[in-house]
Write an enzyme that holds these catalytic residues in place. Structure first.
Site, PDB file in Angstrom:
ATOM      1  N   THR A 236       0.860  -1.194   0.011  1.00  0.00           N
ATOM      2  CA  THR A 236      -0.035  -0.136  -0.067  1.00  0.00           C
ATOM      3  C   THR A 236       0.896   1.104  -0.114  1.00  0.00           C
ATOM      4  OG1 THR A 236      -0.254  -0.045   2.367  1.00  0.00           O
ATOM      5  CG2 THR A 236      -2.036  -1.175   1.317  1.00  0.00           C
TER       6      THR A 236
ATOM      7  N   ASN B 111       0.916   4.655   1.694  1.00  0.00           N
ATOM      8  CA  ASN B 111       0.348   5.452   2.730  1.00  0.00           C
ATOM      9  C   ASN B 111       0.237   6.982   2.525  1.00  0.00           C
ATOM     10  OD1 ASN B 111       0.222   3.271   5.240  1.00  0.00           O
ATOM     11  ND2 ASN B 111       1.818   2.972   3.828  1.00  0.00           N
TER      12      ASN B 111
ATOM     13  N   GLU C 155      -4.601   4.062   3.109  1.00  0.00           N
ATOM     14  CA  GLU C 155      -3.964   3.341   2.627  1.00  0.00           C
ATOM     15  C   GLU C 155      -4.345   2.798   1.374  1.00  0.00           C
ATOM     16  OE1 GLU C 155      -2.726   0.152   5.181  1.00  0.00           O
ATOM     17  OE2 GLU C 155      -1.639   1.316   6.845  1.00  0.00           O
TER      18      GLU C 155
END
Length: 360
Positions: free
Chosen positions: A206, A208, A255
Site C-alpha cells: 500500500t 500511505n 492506505e
C-alpha cells in the site's frame, strides 16, 4: 489564470467582473456563479476575477472547524478551469475579521478593484460577525458605482448544493451524491509516506497517503478509486481508518493498494479519486479471512473504467460497482459535466429587494 497573493497593485483589476466568496470545494453552485461572471466579462471584454480567502475563515474563527473539501492547489486548479483571468487570495486574519463590512468594501474592495459587477452566493456574509449581507453589499454598490448579483441556490433533487451537504455525504460514504453536488469525483491529494509494511507482507503493498490536516476525510471504510501520479492512472482500493484487525486504537491512516503497479512511490504526490464505497472497515477473525476480503475488494475495483474510451458499464460482475445512466462517470479534469442530471439552477427563495438573481 494568474494567481496573486493579497490585493492588486495599480489598476490591473479595475473595471473587472468579480466573484467574491470562500468557494470551498468549488462545487456546482460555485461553478455556476463563477461561470456567469466569466461569461459576462467575456461579453464586455473585461477581466473575470475571483477573490477568495486563505486560510478559510472557519479555520481562524471556529472552535471546531469542519474539514475543507479541497487543498489550496486543487481549488486553484478548479477555478482556473472555469476560465477566470485572475485569482486574488486575501490573507484571512483576525484583524480582517474585525473590519466592519462597510470598511471592507470602502477600503479594500472598491479602491483596489473598482468592479463593474460583484457576484456572491445567496448565503454570503462578510465583515465583523458576518454583519455584511448581499442586501448591504447592494446598498454599498449603489453608493460607489458597482452592481451586485446574487446567485440563487442550486439544488439536486430538492437538496441545496453546499459545502455542508457535501461533507455530510462524505461522512456517510455516499460518493455518488458527493459527485453530483461537486460536479466531479471527490479527491484526496497528498504525499506518500512510509508505513509499517503490513500490506506488503500480505501481498497487497500500500501507499500511505499523508494529506493536510485541515482536509475533510470521508467516513471510515474501504473505497474503490483511481490513483493518479506522474501522468499514470491505476485502479486502487483504499482503506481509511484504524485497521482494527491489527490492534486496538491504532492511528488512523489512508492506505491505497494500486492494482497492476510495482514500484516505489515514497515521497511522490498522489491523488486518489474516490469512485465508490465498497464496505465498512471491520476486524477480521484471521489474516486468511482478511486476505480473502482484500481479493474481493480488488476484483470490485477492477470494474472501474480508467478513461472515457472504456465507455460506461451497465452490468456488474459479482459484487462489482454498477455503472449506469444513474451512475455516470465524470473524468479527471472535467467539472460541471452532466448539468441536466437532476441539477436545478432555478431560484428557490426570494431575492432581496433591488438585487438581481444569478442568470441561468
Amino acid at each position: 489564470m494568474q494567481v496573486r497573493q493579497g490585493i492588486p497593485e495599480g489598476e490591473i483589476a479595475r473595471g473587472c467582473y468579480l466573484a467574491l466568496g470562500n468557494f470551498d470545494g468549488v462545487h456546482r453552485g460555485h461553478q455556476q456563479l463563477i461561470g456567469n461572471i466569466v461569461q459576462k466579462a467575456r461579453t464586455e471584454g473585461k477581466l473575470a476575477v475571483v477573490i477568495t480567502f486563505s486560510p478559510h475563515p472557519v479555520q481562524v474563527l471556529g472552535d471546531n472547524p469542519p474539514g475543507l473539501l479541497t487543498t489550496r492547489a486543487m481549488k486553484e486548479k478548479l477555478i482556473a478551469a472555469l476560465g477566470v483571468d485572475f485569482l486574488f487570495i486575501l490573507p484571512f486574519t483576525r484583524e480582517l475579521a474585525q473590519l466592519p463590512p462597510e470598511t471592507f468594501v470602502q477600503d479594500i474592495l472598491w479602491p483596489h478593484f473598482q468592479p463593474r459587477l460583484v457576484a456572491v452566493g445567496f448565503n454570503f456574509t462578510f465583515g465583523h460577525r458576518g454583519a455584511g449581507t448581499p442586501a448591504l453589499l447592494h446598498r454599498l454598490g449603489e453608493e460607489l458605482g458597482f452592481k451586485v448579483e446574487v446567485m440563487a441556490p442550486v439544488t439536486y433533487k430538492g437538496l441545496t448544493v453546499s459545502s455542508t451537504a457535501i461533507r455530510n455525504a462524505l461522512d456517510r460514504g455516499d460518493i455518488l451524491l458527493a459527485r453530483k453536488l461537486l460536479g466531479y469525483w471527490p479527491v484526496l491529494a497528498g504525499t506518500v509516506v512510509g508505513g509499517d509494511r503490513r500490506g506488503r507482507e500480505l501481498g497487497f503493498p500500500t501507499a500511505n497517503l499523508a494529506v493536510p490536516p485541515e482536509i475533510k476525510l470521508p467516513g471510515w471504510g474501504v473505497y474503490a478509486c483511481l490513483a493518479r501520479f506522474q501522468g499514470q492512472v491505476h485502479r486502487a482500493v483504499v482503506n481509511i481508518g484504524r485497521r482494527p484487525t491489527f490492534g486496538p486504537a491504532l492511528p488512523a491512516t489512508i492506505e491505497a493498494h494500486l492494482l497492476d503497479f510495482e514500484g516505489n512511490l515514497y515521497g511522490q504526490e498522489l491523488e486518489l479519486e474516490l469512485r465508490a464505497y465498497l464496505r465498512p472497515e471491520r476486524k477480521f477473525a484471521s489474516i486468511r479471512e482478511l486476505v480473502a476480503q482484500l481479493q474481493e475488494d480488488c476484483a470490485r475495483a477492477r470494474e472501474l473504467p480508467l478513461n472515457p474510451e472504456t465507455g460506461r458499464r451497465n452490468h456488474t460482475q459479482g459484487h462489482g460497482v454498477k455503472y449506469t445512466a444513474e451512475n455516470p462517470e465524470i473524468y479527471h479534469g472535467q467539472i460541471g459535466a452532466g448539468k441536466n442530471e437532476g441539477i436545478d439552477y432555478c431560484p428557490r427563495q426570494e431575492t432581496p429587494a433591488g438585487l438581481s438573481p444569478g442568470t441561468n
